[in-house]
Enzyme design. Sequence first.
Site, short mmCIF file in Angstrom:
data_model
loop_
_atom_site.label_atom_id
_atom_site.label_comp_id
_atom_site.label_asym_id
_atom_site.label_seq_id
_atom_site.Cartn_x
_atom_site.Cartn_y
_atom_site.Cartn_z
N ASP A 1 -79.60 63.34 -54.63
CA ASP A 1 -80.16 63.70 -55.92
C ASP A 1 -79.26 64.78 -56.53
O ASP A 1 -79.04 65.83 -55.92
CB ASP A 1 -81.59 64.21 -55.73
CG ASP A 1 -82.26 64.61 -57.02
OD1 ASP A 1 -81.76 65.53 -57.70
OD2 ASP A 1 -83.30 64.01 -57.36
N GLY A 2 -78.76 64.55 -57.74
CA GLY A 2 -77.83 65.49 -58.35
C GLY A 2 -78.41 66.87 -58.55
O GLY A 2 -77.73 67.89 -58.34
N ASP B 1 -72.92 62.21 -66.06
CA ASP B 1 -73.06 60.91 -66.74
C ASP B 1 -74.18 60.15 -66.04
O ASP B 1 -73.96 59.12 -65.39
CB ASP B 1 -71.74 60.13 -66.69
CG ASP B 1 -71.80 58.85 -67.52
OD1 ASP B 1 -72.70 58.74 -68.37
OD2 ASP B 1 -70.94 57.97 -67.32
#
Length: 254
Positions: free
Chosen positions: A122-123, A140
């Site tokens: 998970d970013g 992005d």
Amino acid sequence: MPLSESQSTDAPSGQPQLRRTRDALLMQFAGSASVQSSMSLLNPYSLDLEYTRLMMGFLLFDSGPRRLLMIGLGGGSLPKFCHRYLPQTSIDVVEIDPDVIALRDDFHVPPDDARFRVIAADGRNYLQADPDPVDVLLIDAYDGQGMPTALCEQTFFEDCLATLLPDGILVVNLHLESVSYPVCLAHLREVFGTSLFEVIDDDMTNSIVFACNGERFGHTDLRRALRKPENLSKDAWRQLQPTFKLIEATLILR
């Protein structure tokens, strides 16, 4: 397997799916008409969509970053381009969706090696874990509707700022038609203040926001920046130069 131009699918909403046209391999999310990624079948390492060329605008300010982090793999156009044309740059890509990662071979995303890796995570959590700081951070991320809600919070952009080295650059792809667009832009302005500018693509679909941990944007001589960097190939520069002129025009009017 990639779908032919005439094939359809009953994939669950939000699941990535491939569609092949005569000239390109496309990635879309089931339930969304938007094209998330496009790869030219003639030149798989080119940047097929204008917004991806705009995101590479960070090269106007830092033509040789040592460390680059990207959140959101998609079809891998940006990390693939950076891997080929920025050979001195270490690249990490964080992607939350295993179904997207599973398509990396279809899009010719290079295998993990000493300077390139795709990380299943998970970013937001990845940035909260205090990773090594980077020169360039690209965001992005797209869930079929726009930027995922968890990545639209002000605390996420504060974590982005904390991940940047001094004068490090953040580049964020926002979707103009998404309800999250004004929210994300407002939070970015709160965190980065005047060290930020926005470029809209010709299709009026994507907003590319450039933000900086410092004052690099105000000190850059664009007349020099718009010359091909010595370490960048002619092929890469040929792709990017027309789009970079749009960034120049935006900064002149800023």
